[in-house]
Write an enzyme that holds these catalytic residues in place. Sequence first.
Site, short mmCIF file in Angstrom:
data_model
loop_
_atom_site.label_atom_id
_atom_site.label_comp_id
_atom_site.label_asym_id
_atom_site.label_seq_id
_atom_site.Cartn_x
_atom_site.Cartn_y
_atom_site.Cartn_z
N TYR A 116 0.71 -1.44 0.42
CA TYR A 116 -0.08 0.31 -0.13
C TYR A 116 1.50 1.07 -0.15
O TYR A 116 1.56 2.18 1.23
CB TYR A 116 -0.85 -0.25 1.51
CG TYR A 116 -2.00 1.09 1.33
CD1 TYR A 116 -2.58 1.91 0.09
CD2 TYR A 116 -3.40 1.26 2.44
CE1 TYR A 116 -2.99 2.83 0.60
CE2 TYR A 116 -3.69 2.23 2.58
CZ TYR A 116 -4.44 3.58 1.98
OH TYR A 116 -5.00 3.86 1.68
N LYS B 45 -1.40 -1.34 -4.49
CA LYS B 45 -2.07 0.16 -4.36
C LYS B 45 -1.51 1.57 -4.35
O LYS B 45 -0.84 1.48 -3.46
CB LYS B 45 -3.58 -0.24 -3.19
CG LYS B 45 -4.43 1.20 -3.71
CD LYS B 45 -5.27 0.91 -3.03
CE LYS B 45 -5.62 2.24 -2.90
NZ LYS B 45 -6.84 2.47 -1.80
#
Length: 300
Positions: free
Chosen positions: A139, A169
Amino acid sequence: MTPRKIELFVPAITPFAADLSVDTGRFVAHSKGLLASGAHGLAPFGTTSEANSLTVAERMSALEALVEAGIPAEQLIPGTGCCAAADSIALSAHATKLGCRGVLMLPPFFYKGVSDTGVFDAYAQVIEAVGPGLRVYLYHIPQMSGVPITLPLIERLIAAYPGVIAGLKDSSGSWENTASVIAAFPQIDTYSASETMIPENVAAGGAGCISASSNVNPAGIRALIDGLNGPDHGALHEQVSAVRRLFEGVPLIPGIKAAVAAQKNDPEFARVRPPFVATGSEHAADIADAVRIAGAQDRE
């Protein structure tokens, strides 16, 4: 090579009761509705979910509630990254044991200016402690975490733990960064954090998006994904872009929750935990416009 599946994962909001405890009933109902509206899966307990205002026990209990309600674990990528390694290990092991598709893991984010080696060691500690079955989606949200996930770090993690690093992400907001990750690591799934980038993401070989505003517009975003090569592509892209632009002008998480509350005609969904505060009248018009443009969602 098998074509990559393009997917929408929703970082589902976390509803709170009047005493600010997690409202599990509304959380499950909203999550089911997102899937019924076309989302391929859910990524709960990320930024939009106010995860860093939740305890480890609250996250575990809420995740169990989703699975017990019949949501397939393979459609879930819960956030598990914490500052304390033991917390990240506990959450990641719990999600893996439940059979989740993977975990979305922030780096430890309190200390700034740390080296790639330190961040690698932090991820390695969790990966080795959890063991077989763990799949990690990195992330990258440096504007919030202050700890970037660099290309050399990704390369080192993939080399050290083949098959464990499943994706990333990119919430940096930089298409150039997303494109560089996709180009350098085509073997992992790279998601943009904005639905406006879906056409570029897919064309470059990415995997789709994990977007805050998909709490409000899952059907519209799914229609864009399904219609990327169709005659209505332009109109579909403009619809999702219009909704996204409106949320960029309001406090994002309170704004998303206010819009969901309006869609459901249920003001309980608008409640946030401090340090957030609910949106005020100055943002009401933008939120109403976002709800109008998103239109009716096929919610369960």
